[in-house]
Design a protein around this motif. Structure first.
Motif, mmCIF file in Angstrom:
data_model
loop_
_atom_site.group_PDB
_atom_site.id
_atom_site.type_symbol
_atom_site.label_atom_id
_atom_site.label_comp_id
_atom_site.label_asym_id
_atom_site.label_seq_id
_atom_site.Cartn_x
_atom_site.Cartn_y
_atom_site.Cartn_z
ATOM 1 N N TRP A 95 -1.791 4.137 -8.196
ATOM 2 C CA TRP A 95 -2.260 2.807 -7.846
ATOM 3 C C TRP A 95 -1.689 1.795 -8.819
ATOM 4 O O TRP A 95 -1.493 2.087 -9.992
ATOM 5 C CB TRP A 95 -3.783 2.754 -7.882
ATOM 6 C CG TRP A 95 -4.408 3.513 -6.774
ATOM 7 C CD1 TRP A 95 -3.783 4.077 -5.709
ATOM 8 C CD2 TRP A 95 -5.797 3.805 -6.630
ATOM 9 N NE1 TRP A 95 -4.686 4.700 -4.908
ATOM 10 C CE2 TRP A 95 -5.935 4.548 -5.436
ATOM 11 C CE3 TRP A 95 -6.928 3.500 -7.376
ATOM 12 C CZ2 TRP A 95 -7.171 4.992 -4.989
ATOM 13 C CZ3 TRP A 95 -8.153 3.939 -6.935
ATOM 14 C CH2 TRP A 95 -8.282 4.675 -5.738
ATOM 15 N N ASN A 96 -1.494 0.597 -8.311
ATOM 16 C CA ASN A 96 -0.873 -0.455 -9.110
ATOM 17 C C ASN A 96 -1.665 -0.781 -10.363
ATOM 18 O O ASN A 96 -1.134 -1.321 -11.312
ATOM 19 C CB ASN A 96 -0.735 -1.721 -8.284
ATOM 20 C CG ASN A 96 0.578 -1.756 -7.559
ATOM 21 O OD1 ASN A 96 1.491 -1.024 -7.929
ATOM 22 N ND2 ASN A 96 0.677 -2.580 -6.540
ATOM 23 N N VAL A 97 -2.951 -0.463 -10.345
ATOM 24 C CA VAL A 97 -3.775 -0.895 -11.465
ATOM 25 C C VAL A 97 -3.346 -0.193 -12.738
ATOM 26 O O VAL A 97 -3.500 -0.733 -13.838
ATOM 27 C CB VAL A 97 -5.269 -0.640 -11.166
ATOM 28 C CG1 VAL A 97 -5.556 0.831 -11.049
ATOM 29 C CG2 VAL A 97 -6.138 -1.265 -12.216
ATOM 30 N N VAL A 98 -2.749 1.000 -12.624
ATOM 31 C CA VAL A 98 -2.403 1.735 -13.843
ATOM 32 C C VAL A 98 -1.236 1.080 -14.569
ATOM 33 O O VAL A 98 -1.371 0.711 -15.740
ATOM 34 C CB VAL A 98 -2.135 3.213 -13.521
ATOM 35 C CG1 VAL A 98 -1.803 3.971 -14.786
ATOM 36 C CG2 VAL A 98 -3.347 3.812 -12.825
ATOM 37 N N PRO A 99 -0.094 0.888 -13.889
ATOM 38 C CA PRO A 99 0.988 0.248 -14.645
ATOM 39 C C PRO A 99 0.755 -1.239 -14.880
ATOM 40 O O PRO A 99 1.353 -1.815 -15.772
ATOM 41 C CB PRO A 99 2.229 0.471 -13.767
ATOM 42 C CG PRO A 99 1.688 0.695 -12.402
ATOM 43 C CD PRO A 99 0.353 1.312 -12.554
ATOM 44 N N GLN A 100 -0.102 -1.867 -14.092
ATOM 45 C CA GLN A 100 -0.238 -3.322 -14.211
ATOM 46 C C GLN A 100 -1.670 -3.717 -14.535
ATOM 47 O O GLN A 100 -2.243 -4.585 -13.893
ATOM 48 C CB GLN A 100 0.157 -4.003 -12.910
ATOM 49 C CG GLN A 100 1.552 -3.678 -12.493
ATOM 50 C CD GLN A 100 2.045 -4.609 -11.452
ATOM 51 O OE1 GLN A 100 1.563 -5.722 -11.341
ATOM 52 N NE2 GLN A 100 2.996 -4.161 -10.676
ATOM 53 N N VAL A 101 -2.233 -3.048 -15.524
ATOM 54 C CA VAL A 101 -3.645 -3.316 -15.784
ATOM 55 C C VAL A 101 -3.851 -4.764 -16.223
ATOM 56 O O VAL A 101 -4.862 -5.391 -15.884
ATOM 57 C CB VAL A 101 -4.206 -2.302 -16.805
ATOM 58 C CG1 VAL A 101 -3.569 -2.484 -18.154
ATOM 59 C CG2 VAL A 101 -5.695 -2.392 -16.890
ATOM 60 N N VAL A 102 -2.871 -5.322 -16.935
ATOM 61 C CA VAL A 102 -2.988 -6.725 -17.358
ATOM 62 C C VAL A 102 -2.973 -7.640 -16.140
ATOM 63 O O VAL A 102 -3.802 -8.546 -15.994
ATOM 64 C CB VAL A 102 -1.854 -7.087 -18.328
ATOM 65 C CG1 VAL A 102 -1.918 -8.549 -18.692
ATOM 66 C CG2 VAL A 102 -1.945 -6.231 -19.571
ATOM 67 N N GLY A 124 -4.668 0.427 -4.150
ATOM 68 C CA GLY A 124 -4.145 1.269 -3.081
ATOM 69 C C GLY A 124 -4.742 1.051 -1.715
ATOM 70 O O GLY A 124 -4.647 1.928 -0.875
ATOM 71 N N GLY A 125 -5.356 -0.108 -1.489
ATOM 72 C CA GLY A 125 -5.855 -0.403 -0.150
ATOM 73 C C GLY A 125 -6.726 0.710 0.399
ATOM 74 O O GLY A 125 -7.735 1.063 -0.183
ATOM 75 N N ILE A 178 0.835 -1.195 0.000
ATOM 76 C CA ILE A 178 0.000 0.000 0.000
ATOM 77 C C ILE A 178 0.872 1.249 0.000
ATOM 78 O O ILE A 178 0.580 2.229 -0.684
ATOM 79 C CB ILE A 178 -0.943 -0.032 1.208
ATOM 80 C CG1 ILE A 178 -1.971 -1.141 1.010
ATOM 81 C CG2 ILE A 178 -1.633 1.291 1.391
ATOM 82 C CD1 ILE A 178 -2.823 -1.392 2.191
ATOM 83 N N GLU A 179 1.975 1.171 0.746
ATOM 84 C CA GLU A 179 2.871 2.321 0.813
ATOM 85 C C GLU A 179 3.420 2.639 -0.576
ATOM 86 O O GLU A 179 3.529 3.806 -0.967
ATOM 87 C CB GLU A 179 4.013 1.990 1.794
ATOM 88 C CG GLU A 179 4.821 3.179 2.247
ATOM 89 C CD GLU A 179 3.939 4.296 2.771
ATOM 90 O OE1 GLU A 179 3.014 3.990 3.529
ATOM 91 O OE2 GLU A 179 4.182 5.463 2.406
ATOM 92 N N SER A 180 3.713 1.577 -1.351
ATOM 93 C CA SER A 180 4.322 1.802 -2.664
ATOM 94 C C SER A 180 3.313 2.378 -3.660
ATOM 95 O O SER A 180 3.683 2.829 -4.724
ATOM 96 C CB SER A 180 4.867 0.487 -3.213
ATOM 97 O OG SER A 180 3.801 -0.319 -3.638
ATOM 98 N N GLN A 181 2.021 2.341 -3.307
ATOM 99 C CA GLN A 181 1.020 2.877 -4.228
ATOM 100 C C GLN A 181 0.655 4.310 -3.859
ATOM 101 O O GLN A 181 -0.441 4.770 -4.142
ATOM 102 C CB GLN A 181 -0.244 2.011 -4.214
ATOM 103 C CG GLN A 181 0.039 0.568 -4.552
ATOM 104 C CD GLN A 181 -1.206 -0.267 -4.587
ATOM 105 O OE1 GLN A 181 -2.148 0.072 -5.269
ATOM 106 N NE2 GLN A 181 -1.218 -1.351 -3.852
ATOM 107 N N ARG A 182 1.590 4.975 -3.236
ATOM 108 C CA ARG A 182 1.302 6.312 -2.731
ATOM 109 C C ARG A 182 0.857 7.241 -3.860
ATOM 110 O O ARG A 182 -0.189 7.868 -3.783
ATOM 111 C CB ARG A 182 2.544 6.867 -2.047
ATOM 112 C CG ARG A 182 2.389 8.253 -1.491
ATOM 113 C CD ARG A 182 3.619 8.607 -0.695
ATOM 114 N NE ARG A 182 3.610 8.035 0.638
ATOM 115 C CZ ARG A 182 2.988 8.600 1.684
ATOM 116 N NH1 ARG A 182 2.314 9.708 1.528
ATOM 117 N NH2 ARG A 182 3.031 8.057 2.870
#
Ligand code: SF4
Ligand code: SF4
Lengths: 183, 365
Positions: B222-229, B293-294, B215-219
């Motif tokens: 959000w992870n969904v953008v670079p890792q949509v796949v 991002g929790g 969660i901290e790394s998604q400050r």
């Protein structure tokens, strides 16, 4: 002749599967929004015991035996309906009566017993079609249920009174003229 | 006007400490108890609500009305909410039948085996931002960060869920159940692989597998953008893991009656049924944590405990709704299609995503 099934060509977008899924979800969500914003009275569902559907013209529901204004039955016990009935659920016993009334003209026969077994009736309306006197009608009442089989046997007086309350007519339990064979 | 002097009693005393003192408990113990209650009862009540959402929501999606007859004291219908209570009562009062040739031990064990993994998975997921109160830091997850299990724990526990299905299927001694259990196990094993690879990519970009770190790394992003796949693969696999349509091969009511649930009745069935919904809640929480991002709120750096919990709840509820939504949109796959999707599409996609993320990290140096 054989049917040639055409193969649907999918575009690459459709092949991803994700896009069609999103489209499908948009459709269902559209339905969701429409349904949730519709007032419940206007939805398709009729919440039955609380609300009732107005039956369309020509609906074939529970029968009524028609009467004249003086309460005499219109039926002349001609047995046409019993003949026409495909379910064979009409039982008629005729009787004679002599005292001709004004409304009845020259009739001298009427049913003593007129029974319809509603459990066998298929509400086809053939009896209504067959009747030469327009004495039996199928009307809009469809709420026919009972706790035992016997109460589904409708007799003459039941049938004459089926819509009495709805039409604001008197409930009958007696013929206006006594039954008597002609001298 | 006289200047306002801070009065002695207006010194901020953390409310948790106040309650803890009143109960003669150490604040840590008190907070632990609160967390256990939240983590145990939260998903449970969410799952119960979800059954309501499923029934009414599906009805609305299909232009129906859904259950709205159950009423408290025969008067207050409350949009069909009492249906949950009515269903629970009904399940309690029903005859608890064990079919004659069933394996009794497995038959009794199966609902527990199905329920426990579903309920346990939530333990590491942070449901809010850690907050400072007094001189202590309170973490909003049952297991504090740095417990060494991190995100591996819900994955491992989630994989155990298949034993519940298998025990139910084998214990029932019923052909339909066996078929359902066989399908479910094959399906879960196949999809586990793609799912794990997708999660690995997240671990890779995070540089750790603790949910707090993730969660901290998604400050910022959000992870969904670079890792949509990766997200798509993970979300799809979650449908398979929870056994929801379009992958509900374990049940497949049009093909194998009710699959592994065929022989279950009364409270056993209710437990199995509820565990499916708890699974959904846990899966939604996982998706929210890994890719959305929790507890993070967009454009707010430090949302604070209350806002963060609300944000997390909103995300979980949203994804749970998506589970329901998808179920009532898509038809069931055919079995071979399911296998093809799992092995030939999702696995390569997931692997590709993993390699791509690794490459990007390598490029960044
Ligand atoms: S409606 Fe049809 S089945 Fe019923 S009594 Fe009339 S003719 Fe017979
Ligand atoms: S109801 Fe009509 S058809 Fe039937 S016996 Fe009476 S008059 Fe004849």
């Amino acid at each position: 002749m054989a049917v040639i099934v055409k193969k649907v060509e999918l575009s690459w977008l459709d092949r991803t599967y994700v896009w069609p899924v999103l489209k499908g979800m948009a459709i269902t969500f559209g339905h969701f929004l429409r349904q949730i914003t519709t007032p419940s009275r206007k939805r398709f569902t009729i919440q039955y015991p609380d609300w009732k559907k107005e039956m369309p013209e020509g609906y074939r529901g529970l029968h009524e035996l028609k009467r004249f204004e003086d309460g005499a039955i219109k039926c002349v016990a001609c047995f046409m309906c019993a003949e026409a009935c495909p379910a064979r659920c009409i039982t008629i016993e005729a009787e004679e009566f002599s005292d001709l009334t004004h409304t009845q003209g020259f009739e001298e026969k009427r049913p003593k017993v007129f029974k319809i077994d509603m459990l066998r009736c298929i509400y086809c309306g053939y009896c209504e079609e067959a009747c030469p006197k327009d004495a039996i009608w199928l009307r809009k009442d469809y709420e026919l249920a009972a706790y035992d089989r016997l109460s589904m046997q409708y007799g003459k007086w039941d049938l004459m009174n089926t819509y009495a309350d709805q039409d604001g007519k008197l409930r009958l339990s007696e013929d206006p003229t006594p039954a008597a064979p002609r001298p | 006007m006289p200047t306002q002097r801070p009065r002695p009693w207006s010194r901020p005393i953390p409310p948790a400490t106040v309650i803890a003192r009143a109960l003669h408990l150490a604040p840590e113990t008190f907070w632990m108890v609160v967390k256990v209650l939240i983590v145990l009862l939260g998903p449970l009540s969410l799952a119960a609500l979800l059954t309501w959402v499923e029934r009414r929501g599906s009805a609305m999606l299909q232009d129906r009305i859904g259950p709205n007859r159950a009423a408290i004291l025969g008067r207050w219908r409350l949009l069909g909410f009492p249906q949950i209570v009515a269903d629970g009562l009904k399940a309690f009062l029903k005859e608890d039948l064990v079919p004659p040739h069933a394996n009794r031990v497995l038959f009794w064990l199966a609902p527990i085996l199905a329920f426990l993994p579903a309920a346990l998975g939530f333990a590491v997921i942070p449901f809010g931002q850690s907050f400072q109160s007094g001189d202590r830091t309170y973490h909003m997850s049952l297991l504090d960060p740095g417990n060494g299990m991190g995100m591996l724990y819900p994955m491992a526990i989630g994989a155990l869920a298949v034993y519940g299905v298998l025990a139910a299927a084998w214990g029932s001694n019923n052909k339909w159940s066996i078929l359902g259990g066989m399908r479910a196990s094959a399906q879960m094993v196949s999809y586990e692989l793609a799912m794990s690879l997708a999660v690995l990519a997240v671990f890779l970009t995070t540089g750790g597998y603790d949910p707090h770190e993730i969660i901290e790394s998604q400050r910022g992003l959000w992870n969904v953008v670079p890792q949509v796949v990766g997200f798509l693969v993970f979300f799809t696999c979650m449908f398979a893991e929870t056994g929801r349509l379009p992958f509900d091969f374990a049940e497949g009511e049009s093909e194998i009656v009710a699959g592994y649930l065929t022989e279950f009745g009364s409270m056993k069935f209710a437990l199995m049924y509820l565990s499916e919904y708890i699974h959904i809640v846990t899966a939604s929480a996982l998706v929210a944590t890994l890719y959305f991002g929790g507890w993070r709120v967009p454009f707010v750096a430090d949302p604070g405990p209350i806002l963060s919990v609300l944000a997390f709840l909103a995300k979980v509820v949203f994804f749970a709704w998506v589970f329901v939504w998808v179920r009532w949109t898509l038809p069931r796959f055919r079995y071979d299609q399911l296998m093809r999707l799992g092995w030939k599409v999702l696995l390569p996609l997931s692997l590709g995503n993993f390699l791509l993320q690794a490459f990007l990290i390598y490029r960044r140096g």
